[in-house]
Design a protein around this motif. Structure first.
Motif, PDB file in Angstrom:
ATOM      1  N   LEU A 111      22.932  33.816   9.146  1.00 12.62           N
ATOM      2  CA  LEU A 111      21.624  34.009   9.762  1.00 12.62           C
ATOM      3  C   LEU A 111      21.010  35.346   9.364  1.00 12.62           C
ATOM      4  CD1 LEU A 111      22.221  32.609  13.359  1.00 12.62           C
ATOM      5  CD2 LEU A 111      20.726  31.647  11.602  1.00 12.62           C
ATOM      6  N   ALA A 112      21.833  36.392   9.323  1.00 11.99           N
ATOM      7  CA  ALA A 112      21.327  37.706   8.911  1.00 11.99           C
ATOM      8  C   ALA A 112      20.832  37.664   7.469  1.00 11.99           C
ATOM      9  CB  ALA A 112      22.414  38.762   9.066  1.00 11.99           C
ATOM     10  N   ASP A 113      21.627  37.084   6.588  1.00  7.87           N
ATOM     11  CA  ASP A 113      21.233  36.994   5.172  1.00  7.87           C
ATOM     12  C   ASP A 113      19.961  36.169   5.009  1.00  7.87           C
ATOM     13  OD1 ASP A 113      23.458  38.466   4.557  1.00  7.87           O
ATOM     14  OD2 ASP A 113      24.653  36.753   3.860  1.00  7.87           O
ATOM     15  N   THR A 114      19.886  35.057   5.732  1.00  3.41           N
ATOM     16  CA  THR A 114      18.736  34.167   5.605  1.00  3.41           C
ATOM     17  C   THR A 114      17.481  34.805   6.186  1.00  3.41           C
ATOM     18  OG1 THR A 114      20.217  32.260   5.783  1.00  3.41           O
ATOM     19  CG2 THR A 114      17.877  31.842   6.072  1.00  3.41           C
ATOM     20  N   HIS A 115      17.617  35.495   7.312  1.00  6.08           N
ATOM     21  CA  HIS A 115      16.472  36.172   7.905  1.00  6.08           C
ATOM     22  C   HIS A 115      15.913  37.230   6.954  1.00  6.08           C
ATOM     23  CE1 HIS A 115      14.870  39.289  10.959  1.00  6.08           C
ATOM     24  NE2 HIS A 115      13.912  38.454  10.640  1.00  6.08           N
ATOM     25  N   GLU A 116      16.798  38.027   6.398  1.00  6.04           N
ATOM     26  CA  GLU A 116      16.341  39.064   5.466  1.00  6.04           C
ATOM     27  C   GLU A 116      15.679  38.456   4.235  1.00  6.04           C
ATOM     28  OE1 GLU A 116      19.976  41.161   4.892  1.00  6.04           O
ATOM     29  OE2 GLU A 116      19.983  41.967   6.935  1.00  6.04           O
ATOM     30  N   LYS A 117      16.216  37.333   3.766  1.00  6.14           N
ATOM     31  CA  LYS A 117      15.653  36.690   2.576  1.00  6.14           C
ATOM     32  C   LYS A 117      14.310  36.043   2.878  1.00  6.14           C
ATOM     33  CE  LYS A 117      18.566  35.149  -0.306  1.00  6.14           C
ATOM     34  NZ  LYS A 117      19.621  34.379  -0.984  1.00  6.14           N
ATOM     35  N   THR A 118      14.178  35.411   4.045  1.00  2.00           N
ATOM     36  CA  THR A 118      12.894  34.794   4.380  1.00  2.00           C
ATOM     37  C   THR A 118      11.802  35.848   4.529  1.00  2.00           C
ATOM     38  OG1 THR A 118      13.496  34.767   6.746  1.00  2.00           O
ATOM     39  CG2 THR A 118      13.845  32.737   5.483  1.00  2.00           C
ATOM     40  N   ARG A 119      12.140  36.991   5.107  1.00  2.00           N
ATOM     41  CA  ARG A 119      11.153  38.086   5.213  1.00  2.00           C
ATOM     42  C   ARG A 119      10.698  38.532   3.835  1.00  2.00           C
ATOM     43  NH1 ARG A 119      10.425  41.004  10.071  1.00  2.00           N
ATOM     44  NH2 ARG A 119       9.700  42.754   8.800  1.00  2.00           N
ATOM     45  N   ARG A 120      11.651  38.641   2.925  1.00  2.00           N
ATOM     46  CA  ARG A 120      11.320  39.123   1.573  1.00  2.00           C
ATOM     47  C   ARG A 120      10.545  38.086   0.775  1.00  2.00           C
ATOM     48  NH1 ARG A 120      14.023  38.135  -2.946  1.00  2.00           N
ATOM     49  NH2 ARG A 120      15.934  37.520  -1.828  1.00  2.00           N
ATOM     50  N   VAL A 121      10.960  36.834   0.864  1.00  2.00           N
ATOM     51  CA  VAL A 121      10.378  35.794   0.011  1.00  2.00           C
ATOM     52  C   VAL A 121       9.122  35.181   0.615  1.00  2.00           C
ATOM     53  CG1 VAL A 121      10.806  33.531  -1.030  1.00  2.00           C
ATOM     54  CG2 VAL A 121      12.622  35.252  -1.008  1.00  2.00           C
ATOM     55  N   LEU A 122       9.145  34.909   1.919  1.00  9.16           N
ATOM     56  CA  LEU A 122       8.053  34.172   2.551  1.00  9.16           C
ATOM     57  C   LEU A 122       7.116  35.054   3.366  1.00  9.16           C
ATOM     58  CD1 LEU A 122      10.136  31.113   3.857  1.00  9.16           C
ATOM     59  CD2 LEU A 122       8.881  31.305   1.690  1.00  9.16           C
ATOM     60  N   GLY A 123       7.620  36.219   3.790  1.00  6.89           N
ATOM     61  CA  GLY A 123       6.809  37.096   4.626  1.00  6.89           C
ATOM     62  C   GLY A 123       7.182  36.974   6.092  1.00  6.89           C
TER      63      GLY A 123
END
Length: 221
Positions: A111-123
């Motif tokens: 969840l931590a990895d995915t949250h950080e990635k969604t912020r970076r990729v999707l905003g």
């Protein structure tokens, strides 16, 4: 193709009616037909596998569901790309599957990895980013062994995703209402310690630096 669609509709109807074992049998049959007659159709196979994984989870077969979710995530990643929204969405589903088998640490890490990635990729205001932040906060609140820093970090996550949910989804959206409910709950949890520490009237809101709180959580509070 019509037979595949008919089985898919039947499986969904059985699930809704509470017939989980019957729905599971239909989902298995659906996947076999797809693999036999549409072997080169990766999206169709992913849909059939996803339906089967959901049926397994509903039937209480969490370990089987997790194994299949791992396969689905890998297939989606290779088909769509690691940063694609569909892959990130499957990561959230996989994290939930890990939580159902008691792998709390694995759930929180994904969840931590995915949250950080969604912020970076999707905003930050993307619905999937909001969902990831919310799920991450819920996972932190669900494990008291993480220590006192976990509720504070969860509060920061919830405040952040509530701000974006209000802007993106609106105040009456079900996700926004769930975030508000969770935020009220974590503030209620934190209230006694804040009253003790401050000796003053409790503040309505408190913002905590995400970076320092996350470091506290990772170090066990």
């Amino acid at each position: 193709w019509n037979r595949i669609r008919a089985l898919s509709v039947l499986g969904a109807a059985l699930n809704l009616a509470g017939h989980s074992e019957e729905a599971l049998a239909v989902r298995r049959a659906d996947l076999k037909i797809v693999e036999k007659h549409r072997a080169d159709d990766t999206p169709a196979k992913l849909d059939a596998k996803s339906n089967l994984a959901a049926a397994l989870a509903t039937a209480g077969r969490s370990a089987e569901a997790l194994k299949l979710e791992e396969t689905i995530y890998t297939m989606t990643m290779f088909t769509c790309g690691i940063d694609d929204a569909r892959t990130l969405g499957r990561a959230l589903i996989l994290a939930a599957a890990r939580g159902r088998v008691g792998d709390d640490a694995g759930e929180r890490k994904l969840l931590a990895d995915t949250h950080e990635k969604t912020r970076r990729v999707l905003g930050a205001e993307a619905p999937l980013t909001i969902e990831a932040a919310h799920a991450r906060a819920q996972a932190l609140l669900g494990d008291p062994a993480l220590g006192k820093a976990a509720p504070r970090f969860a509060e920061s996550l919830l405040q952040d995703c509530l701000f974006h949910a209000l802007n993106t989804l609106g105040a009456k959206h079900s996700t926004t209402l769930e975030i508000v409910s969770d935020l009220d709950e974590v503030r209620e949890t934190l209230a006694p310690s804040r009253a003790f520490m401050s000796g003053m009237k409790l503040l309505d809101t408190t913002c905590w630096p995400l970076e320092s709180l996350e470091q506290d959580v990772r170090q066990g509070g």
